[in-house]
Scaffold this active site. Sequence first.
Site, PDB file in Angstrom:
ATOM      1  N   ASN A 100      38.994  13.916 -22.248  1.00  0.00           N
ATOM      2  CA  ASN A 100      38.818  13.236 -23.368  1.00  0.00           C
ATOM      3  C   ASN A 100      38.524  11.694 -22.828  1.00  0.00           C
ATOM      4  O   ASN A 100      39.021  11.160 -22.625  1.00  0.00           O
ATOM      5  CB  ASN A 100      39.714  13.288 -24.553  1.00  0.00           C
ATOM      6  CG  ASN A 100      39.530  12.163 -25.441  1.00  0.00           C
ATOM      7  OD1 ASN A 100      38.216  12.004 -25.741  1.00  0.00           O
ATOM      8  ND2 ASN A 100      40.521  11.780 -26.056  1.00  0.00           N
ATOM      9  N   GLU A 486      30.025   1.740 -48.580  1.00  0.00           N
ATOM     10  CA  GLU A 486      30.701   2.903 -48.476  1.00  0.00           C
ATOM     11  C   GLU A 486      30.766   3.880 -49.264  1.00  0.00           C
ATOM     12  O   GLU A 486      30.681   5.351 -48.632  1.00  0.00           O
ATOM     13  CB  GLU A 486      32.512   2.482 -48.684  1.00  0.00           C
ATOM     14  CG  GLU A 486      33.421   3.374 -48.638  1.00  0.00           C
ATOM     15  CD  GLU A 486      33.583   3.823 -47.246  1.00  0.00           C
ATOM     16  OE1 GLU A 486      32.804   3.517 -46.232  1.00  0.00           O
ATOM     17  OE2 GLU A 486      34.391   4.916 -46.922  1.00  0.00           O
ATOM     18  N   LYS A 608      36.153  12.140 -35.838  1.00  0.00           N
ATOM     19  CA  LYS A 608      37.140  11.196 -36.537  1.00  0.00           C
ATOM     20  C   LYS A 608      37.374   9.927 -35.888  1.00  0.00           C
ATOM     21  O   LYS A 608      37.731   9.019 -36.213  1.00  0.00           O
ATOM     22  CB  LYS A 608      38.479  12.184 -36.945  1.00  0.00           C
ATOM     23  CG  LYS A 608      39.383  11.285 -37.670  1.00  0.00           C
ATOM     24  CD  LYS A 608      39.442  11.679 -39.199  1.00  0.00           C
ATOM     25  CE  LYS A 608      40.076  10.483 -39.864  1.00  0.00           C
ATOM     26  NZ  LYS A 608      39.428  10.100 -40.939  1.00  0.00           N
TER      27      LYS A 608
HETATM   28  C1  G6P Z   1      34.117   7.422 -37.004  1.00  0.00           C
HETATM   29  C2  G6P Z   1      34.905   8.026 -38.292  1.00  0.00           C
HETATM   30  C3  G6P Z   1      34.734   7.194 -39.499  1.00  0.00           C
HETATM   31  C4  G6P Z   1      35.587   5.821 -38.968  1.00  0.00           C
HETATM   32  C5  G6P Z   1      34.941   5.113 -37.940  1.00  0.00           C
HETATM   33  C6  G6P Z   1      35.915   4.329 -37.279  1.00  0.00           C
HETATM   34  O1  G6P Z   1      32.907   7.085 -37.147  1.00  0.00           O
HETATM   35  O2  G6P Z   1      34.075   9.315 -38.500  1.00  0.00           O
HETATM   36  O3  G6P Z   1      35.192   7.797 -40.659  1.00  0.00           O
HETATM   37  O4  G6P Z   1      35.273   4.736 -40.248  1.00  0.00           O
HETATM   38  O5  G6P Z   1      34.937   6.011 -36.827  1.00  0.00           O
HETATM   39  O6  G6P Z   1      37.213   4.703 -37.007  1.00  0.00           O
HETATM   40  P1  G6P Z   1      38.528   3.765 -37.111  1.00  0.00           P
HETATM   41  O7  G6P Z   1      39.371   4.950 -36.530  1.00  0.00           O
HETATM   42  O8  G6P Z   1      38.519   2.790 -35.860  1.00  0.00           O
HETATM   43  O9  G6P Z   1      38.707   3.376 -38.482  1.00  0.00           O
END
Ligand code: G6P
Length: 613
Positions: A100, A486, A608
Amino acid sequence: MCGIVGYVGGQQAYPIIVKGLHRLEYRGYDSAGIAITTDKQLNIYKQAGKVSDLEDFVKDKNVKGNIGIGHTRWATHGVPNQLNAHPHKSGDSNLALIHNGIIENYDSLKKALIKRGHVFESETDTEVLVHLIEEIKKNEKVNLFEAVRLALNEVIGAYAILVIDKENNEEIIAARKGSPLVIGIGKGEYFVASDATPIVEYTRNVVYLEDEQIARINKKEALEIKTISNIIKTPYIDELELSLEAIEKEGFEHFMLKEIFEQPKCILDTMRGRINAKTGEITLGGILDYEKKILNAERIIIVACGTSWHAGLIGEYLFEDLARISVEVEYASEFRYRNPIITEKDVVLAISQSGETADTMAALELAKQKGATILGICNVVGSSIPRLTDAGSYTHAGPEIGVASTKAFTTQVVVLTLMALRIAKEKGTLTNTEYRQIITELELIPKKVEKVLELDDLIKEIAAEFKDATNFLYLGRGYNFPVALEGALKLKEISYIHAEGYPAAEMKHGPIALIDEHMPIVVLATRKGNYEKVVSNIQEVKARGGRLIAIVTEGDKTVKELADYCIEIPACFEELMPLLSIIPLQLLSYHIAVMRNCNVDQPRNLAKSVTVE
Ligand code: G6P
């Protein structure tokens, strides 16, 4: 991103790994694969698509064995097909590796390996690493642990890796830099995964591997950890606090719906123990020692990505409005590369659900180098950002599994509100009465969120009306402007409908040209703030035939006469309104996505936790 799981012990590895992969699927779902060794035989199975596609594929295959590794992929290098899926094997087919992260210098390493006779099957950076380990193991005549360590010294980039050798059915080698890895310690068995969710039902004793650490996980021996520069480390055993219920759907059709409905409880959990019931005093234990720094900061720079960036924008309104501190909100990915001006007087605050987002981490590292105080607001306990920052506050929202962020957002806004109020009180920028009034109002928010959630049926009806639209416009002003952004993001993410969020007044400088009788426009027109001005903006939309869905305060009459659909939410202070006004937008996008047969919890192309830049 990508999710990785490994098992070594007395049980059959396959069911444990597949169950773990399902739990980690939020991290990527382009392809899945597994490697299991038994009697010095290495079986690798991989398939494009989801973990369930892998399960179908292996139905009639031999998956027996007490040691194995599994991977669910979010593609970076190479299209998401079977060939590029992990695990990747060495040239002699002895080693299998999952990864990863990104090996940034893979191209030069690959060219050199090809010159030395290596042949590659995939386009991935990962395959290069397993060939490199194989070569070092043979040439240097060292064991796998040492070969992995030496190979990682040649690698530039981010990784969490697991490697197994078919000659040794008792051992997994794990290493991390920039991507998370947790090792679960059982009796005569070990579990290892990108997060604790695949581990929680087997053991509560875990070791979080640190950056540049490498572990030898042998089922017959104690865990051995060293750094890639060969310094031996004593494993620090943590106790997991995660509950199994928190990572299951508990009767909801999707994780996202469960997480939307959990918000009253999560908001309470975020505030729990932080507001003194008698005095109204706010204590954020995690940042206590750095409060003076924040008070005296010339400015606060908020860095974040995605939904967390939207929470940051609300933070800007809160800190400036309540605590009179100047705030800049930056996309972490832009900030890190544009030579920003940062001084020791700055406080740089990262907001991140996962605590692992690569750009946000890099932005923080830059700020740290320049001498700023670095703080974090994160949800995942023990993740990388809380480890890197000087101090911070957890949101305590519990695991968020739906890829589209919901409860993480509202709880981030709650922490920002608590921080701003605490600083405002210390600085004296709010009177005692104003301060107490906001606290009282804040404590009422969970109940009010519950009331908004009761509107679910009405919102479902509205969703049915608009599910076939191809474009949406979301408008809001003041505190409701980030909510408009949002709301639009939620719709894009899970229903694949194009949506734009805009400051309501700015609409006439462009987006107004898009409005016709087919265009749904979601307007946040709650009372106080810029209500009258938003009403004028609504009239501008109406004059052009747009179809209006308005989020209004209970009892509103003016907007009701203008809008096609009205969603009435409880009254509350303007500063706290985002905590209520976002809820109908989350539900609207959820229902539209379900009606369009979209995969709500795992929308296409997204992941995510974005641990690559
Ligand atoms: C990804 C996820 C979003 C999230 C963003 C930031 O794009 O799909 O849902 O807002 O990352 O992630 P974090 O874990 O830093 O809030």
